[in-house]
Design an enzyme around this catalytic site. Structure first.
Site, short mmCIF file in Angstrom:
data_model
loop_
_atom_site.label_atom_id
_atom_site.label_comp_id
_atom_site.label_asym_id
_atom_site.label_seq_id
_atom_site.Cartn_x
_atom_site.Cartn_y
_atom_site.Cartn_z
N ASP A 351 71.40 -21.39 94.35
CA ASP A 351 71.28 -19.97 94.64
C ASP A 351 71.22 -18.90 92.62
O ASP A 351 70.84 -18.23 92.77
CB ASP A 351 72.86 -19.54 94.74
CG ASP A 351 74.34 -20.58 94.02
OD1 ASP A 351 74.28 -21.21 94.13
OD2 ASP A 351 75.10 -19.42 94.97
N ARG A 355 77.68 -18.60 87.05
CA ARG A 355 78.58 -18.85 86.81
C ARG A 355 79.17 -19.94 87.93
O ARG A 355 78.49 -21.38 87.55
CB ARG A 355 79.26 -17.80 88.08
CG ARG A 355 78.66 -18.00 89.48
CD ARG A 355 78.72 -16.66 90.87
NE ARG A 355 78.50 -17.17 91.71
CZ ARG A 355 77.99 -16.15 92.57
NH1 ARG A 355 77.51 -14.62 92.22
NH2 ARG A 355 77.29 -16.28 94.26
N ASP A 356 80.69 -19.90 87.93
CA ASP A 356 81.05 -21.89 88.91
C ASP A 356 80.72 -22.15 90.29
O ASP A 356 81.62 -21.29 91.47
CB ASP A 356 82.73 -20.98 88.67
CG ASP A 356 83.01 -20.09 89.60
OD1 ASP A 356 82.52 -19.49 89.54
OD2 ASP A 356 84.36 -19.90 89.30
N GLU A 357 79.42 -22.31 89.98
CA GLU A 357 78.76 -22.33 91.72
C GLU A 357 78.07 -22.80 92.02
O GLU A 357 77.80 -23.82 92.22
CB GLU A 357 78.61 -20.66 92.35
CG GLU A 357 78.42 -21.56 93.29
CD GLU A 357 78.77 -19.22 95.02
OE1 GLU A 357 79.32 -18.78 93.54
OE2 GLU A 357 78.70 -19.90 95.81
N ASP A 364 69.14 -19.36 100.46
CA ASP A 364 68.37 -19.35 99.75
C ASP A 364 67.27 -19.36 99.78
O ASP A 364 66.64 -18.67 99.36
CB ASP A 364 69.77 -19.02 98.42
CG ASP A 364 70.79 -18.60 98.07
OD1 ASP A 364 71.94 -19.27 99.23
OD2 ASP A 364 71.23 -17.67 97.59
N TRP A 429 70.69 -20.63 106.82
CA TRP A 429 71.37 -21.40 106.20
C TRP A 429 70.16 -23.10 106.21
O TRP A 429 70.00 -24.12 106.31
CB TRP A 429 72.71 -21.52 106.02
CG TRP A 429 72.88 -20.74 104.68
CD1 TRP A 429 72.92 -21.11 103.28
CD2 TRP A 429 73.57 -19.12 104.85
NE1 TRP A 429 73.73 -19.96 102.73
CE2 TRP A 429 72.98 -18.81 103.22
CE3 TRP A 429 72.41 -17.96 105.87
CZ2 TRP A 429 73.04 -17.36 103.28
CZ3 TRP A 429 72.62 -16.69 105.53
CH2 TRP A 429 72.66 -16.09 104.06
N GLU A 640 71.50 -10.88 92.32
CA GLU A 640 71.91 -11.61 93.84
C GLU A 640 72.18 -10.24 94.43
O GLU A 640 71.97 -10.07 95.70
CB GLU A 640 73.21 -11.84 93.44
CG GLU A 640 74.30 -12.58 95.06
CD GLU A 640 75.46 -13.72 94.31
OE1 GLU A 640 75.55 -12.98 93.46
OE2 GLU A 640 75.41 -14.03 95.49
N HIS A 661 69.38 -15.06 90.96
CA HIS A 661 69.30 -15.51 92.36
C HIS A 661 68.30 -15.46 92.58
O HIS A 661 67.27 -14.02 92.23
CB HIS A 661 71.10 -14.57 93.14
CG HIS A 661 71.82 -15.31 93.70
ND1 HIS A 661 72.61 -15.45 92.71
CD2 HIS A 661 72.02 -15.21 95.13
CE1 HIS A 661 73.74 -15.75 93.30
NE2 HIS A 661 73.82 -16.27 94.29
C1 BGC Z 1 75.76 -17.82 97.12
C2 BGC Z 1 74.65 -17.35 97.77
C3 BGC Z 1 75.14 -18.08 99.10
C4 BGC Z 1 76.21 -17.56 99.68
C5 BGC Z 1 76.76 -17.58 101.51
C6 BGC Z 1 77.15 -17.09 97.65
O1 BGC Z 1 78.40 -17.41 96.98
O2 BGC Z 1 75.65 -17.09 95.49
O3 BGC Z 1 73.88 -17.23 97.27
O4 BGC Z 1 73.62 -18.77 100.58
O5 BGC Z 1 77.39 -17.70 99.65
O6 BGC Z 1 77.79 -17.67 101.69
#
Ligand code: BGC
Length: 780
Positions: A351, A355-357, A364, A429, A640, A661
């Site tokens: 995504d 960041r912390d992800e 996406d 998704w 994003e 994003h």
């Molecule tokens: C992500 C998104 C993702 C979404 C779905 C977000 O935190 O960055 O791109 O698809 O969460 O919950």
């Protein structure tokens, strides 16, 4: 074909801060003549870098990347011949430095770390072939030792600390080292090992700062002019023990480094100087950044620009598709789409990279896949990711995770995720299971991916069938829906205008249609009939319950976009839906009103229902929210949120504000197919459609080129003095169905072609006057 390694997975038997190395001093087998070839096979719990006699054996980074480690751990195969060739006997040293990586470092937004395990470990096998054919194998086992390295802390999110007072060279001497200890064997199922089939992560390019300056608070800042993914390399000489700290961020906030969007990711590297000339490159982490704040720099501010380089990293993909037009902002938008992809195709399609992800969010990619497969050759990359999707699905009772690899199954991820868990199907998704392989098949033409993913695809649509309501709709459960609709509350991005059930039903319908077409390609006629019936059932229910007098339930742009693009409305309903969509877009003042689900399809829905000019007004809009608004704000990647940066230059206060994003970059497909006019008409571009649709105002030229499996296909157009000139270059093996705005249509084969007609306005065609001219050989 190399056989898989048989070495053991080992970990230090002592506590070591930061990234340890495991090493082995060994003697090259004597009496076999010189070394003629050498190969290293390597993998890790974590990420590893292997050196022999001090020399890296590969330029690959972050090996073995991130896969669904529970079932699939890739190993790299590197040619180490240059490091050892010609050596006959004598001593050598091999080491692997082990970073925490995705395995043991931070992963996910709740502060979790060591999600896959707390023990970093490596499995390395060096195979050396001598002149007489003898093969010596040196593999990780209990005879190896462990030592601390100059990396005294490392984490993908937080950054790396490198202390150059600790010598790396010492590790390649035979002498025992301070802190040297033993190793332990880690129980490990070798059946999980899989050779890499996808491109490794490598350095892609280097960028110099465009500006170095002091912020109002006195911080020393560097701007690389491009939001990118990788790290900074610093060349420096200073006092031994002097510390230089680099903090990274995508944006400035009130003229200082804007780190709030990074949430818990510290994105901070610390370099401790040796006292001699040092070059620091933190290869066990990565950051998403455009700006760096440097503290502890003792030289002149202006010297920093010379000392600092941004190193862009990413999966080593070949660029295939390009786009250019007469509109500078549109060109920058396209570049931002490309940069958004580069930064998020770092082994896993993520995504966001900062960041912390940084997770493999499936929705996406479902949104962006069609654009991605055009821009780069992603076939091996995505096939690898889809293997993880399928293996996760297999071990989750047929459910496709919302992130692949699925780290969330181990994490505390809050109420929304719990709600997601309660839904049998999370549309868009989960639909990645069908949409991604289909996009690949369309782009590259190899049905192999459909065969490989068939069980996953059909498993998904059968699950959809089981999740339908008694009315044959996907309604009731939790949906992420038209995620990030710009009118949704900033802290509740799933609360879109479009009814989530309509969005979900439309998306899964598309998956069922794809499954039907896949079954046909693979000759699975019974399945094809089953999915055709299911598609008819869902489509019929959609029309019966949600389409009335050309209006679609919830009356939001996204529901029209999806219904039109996915063939859920036909005949007069389709025309009425197109008219209503155009009306809603006009009512909004031609700004964006769609989120993740609707955005990839809205322009297609407009242009296919006779609303080309409305589509262009939306595309070329510069007011927020729109595709070009971020460009006017200086964006160099896709954001994003439509307003990740607000018009007053401040950062959106939302928790979730990334500046990199790719999802909204899905508009790239319309740029390629409609603006420039090149679309696949058969899988793999063996047939293409050349159908540029210029607007009446706003653009005077556009062009695109694609390095397809059949060679380069290129087309472009320009308008001047009321004449439209269209050119196309078609390679051998490709047939082009040409369709011009006037209605003129022709089929041509290989060659360079050119047509001309008056524009705008419909040309009265006659064989005698022929207002268009083809200068190439035409077929048909
Ligand atoms: C992500 C998104 C993702 C979404 C779905 C977000 O935190 O960055 O791109 O698809 O969460 O919950």
């Amino acid at each position: 074909m190399t056989t898989p390694p048989t070495a053991l997975m080992i970990t230090p038997d002592q506590a070591i801060d930061g990234a340890p190395a495991v090493r082995r001093v060994f003697a090259l087998d004597p009496d076999h003549g010189p070394v003629v070839a050498a190969e290293v096979l390597a993998t890790a719990h974590g990420v590893c870098e292997v050196r022999v006699n001090g020399a890296p054996v590969s330029t690959d980074l972050l090996t073995p990347g991130w896969t669904s480690y529970e079932w699939r751990l890739r190993y790299a195969q590197w040619d180490a011949t240059p490091v050892l060739a010609g050596r006959a006997g004598g001593r050598a040293v091999i080491e692997a430095v082990i970073g925490s990586g995705w395995y043991a470092g931070h992963l996910g937004w709740d502060g979790s770390k060591e999600v896959h395990g707390s023990e970093r470990a490596a499995l390395v096998e060096l195979r050396i072939r001598f002149a007489d054919g003898h093969v010596q194998t040196v593999g990780t086992d209990e005879t190896w030792t462990s030592v601390p390295t100059e990396t005294t802390a490392d984490d993908l999110y937080d950054g790396q600390r490198i202390d150059r007072r600790i010598s790396a060279a010492d590790r390649f001497a035979a002498a025992p080292m301070p802190g040297e200890g033993g190793v332990r064997i880690v129980p490990f199922d070798a059946a999980r090992l899989a050779a890499y089939t996808s491109p490794p992560v490598r350095r892609q390019e280097e960028i110099s700062p465009i500006r170095v300056w002091r912020s109002p608070a006195g911080a020393l800042l560097a701007d690389f002019g491009q939001n990118l993914v990788g790290w900074t390399r610093l060349s420096v000489r200073g006092a031994a023990g002097q510390e230089i700290t680099l903090r990274h961020a995508e944006v400035l906030d009130a003229e200082e480094l804007g780190t709030r969007p990074l949430r818990r990711a510290r994105a901070t590297d610390v370099f401790v100087l040796s006292g001699a000339d040092d070059v620091f490159e933190p290869t066990l982490t990565f950051h998403g950044f455009r700006y760096v704040e440097v503290s502890g720099w003792s030289g002149a501010d202006e010297d920093l620009a010379e000392a600092l380089r941004a190193v862009v990293i990413g999966s080593d993909l070949t660029r295939t598709g390009t786009f250019r037009s007469s509109h500078p902002l549109l060109n920058r938008l396209h570049e931002n789409i490309v940069w958004g992809m580069r930064g998020n195709f770092v082994d896993v399609p993520t995504d966001c990279p900062q960041r912390d992800e940084r997770l493999g969010w499936t929705g996406d990619l479902a949104a962006f896949a069609e654009t991605a497969v055009y821009l780069y050759d992603t076939e091996a990359f995505l096939a690898d990711w889809l293997r993880d999707l399928a293996v996760e699905q297999e071990h989750a009772d047929g459910r496709i995770p919302i992130v692949v690899p699925d780290n969330l199954k181990y994490e505390e991820i809050g109420a929304m995720a719990a709600a997601m868990g309660s839904s049998l199907v999370i549309a868009l998704w989960n639909d990645a299971a069908c949409w991604v392989p289909w996009a690949m098949y369309e782009a590259y033409g190899d049905p192999g991916v459909l065969g490989e993913q068939y069980a996953s695809m059909t498993g998904h649509v059968r699950r959809v069938a089981a999740a339908l309501s008694p009315r044959d709709l996907l309604e009731g459960g939790f949906q992420l829906g038209d995620w990030l609709d710009p009118t949704a509350p900033p802290d509740a991005p799933h609360l879109a205008k479009a009814d989530p059930a309509v969005v979900a039903t439309a998306c899964v319908h598309r998956s069922v249609v794809i499954a039907r077409d896949t079954a046909l390609v693979l000759g699975r006629d019974d399945d094809a009939a089953e999915f055709a019936a299911l598609a008819t059932r869902i489509g019929g229910a959609f029309a019966e319950h949600w389409v009335r007098d050309g209006r679609i339930h919830s009356d939001a742009p996204t529901v029209y976009a999806l219904a039109i693009a996915f063939g859920l409305v036909e005949g007069t309903d389709r025309a009425a839906a197109g008219d209503r969509l155009a009306e809603l877009v006009a009512e909004s003042g031609h700004v964006i009103t769609t989120g993740f689900a609707g955005t990839p399809f809205i322009l297609t829905a407009l242009s296919e229902t006779g609303h080309l000019e409305t589509a262009y007004r939306l595309l070329l809009q510069e007011r927020c929210p729109s595709w070009l608004y971020p460009v006017t704000m200086g964006a160099t990647t896709m954001w994003e949120r439509w307003d990740s940066m607000l018009p007053d230059g401040t950062i959106n206060p939302g928790e979730m504000t990334s500046f990199n994003h790719y999802a909204f970059g899905a508009v790239g497909t319309w740029l390629h197919r409609v603006v420039a006019g090149l679309a696949p008409a058969a899988p793999g571009h063996s047939r293409v459609r050349i159908a540029p649709r210029p607007p009446e105002t706003g653009l005077t030229s556009a062009e695109t080129a694609l390095d397809s499996r059949h060679g380069r296909i290129a087309t472009g157009w320009s308008v001047e003095g009321g004449r439209l000139r269209v050119v196309a270059t078609i390679p051998e093996g490709v047939t082009a169905e040409v369709s011009l705005p006037s209605g003129f249509a022709v089929e041509v084969g290989a060659g360079a072609h050119e047509w001309e007609e008056s524009f705008p306005g419909v040309v009265v065609r006659s064989a005698a006057s022929r207002p268009w001219v083809s200068t190439g050989e035409s077929e048909g």
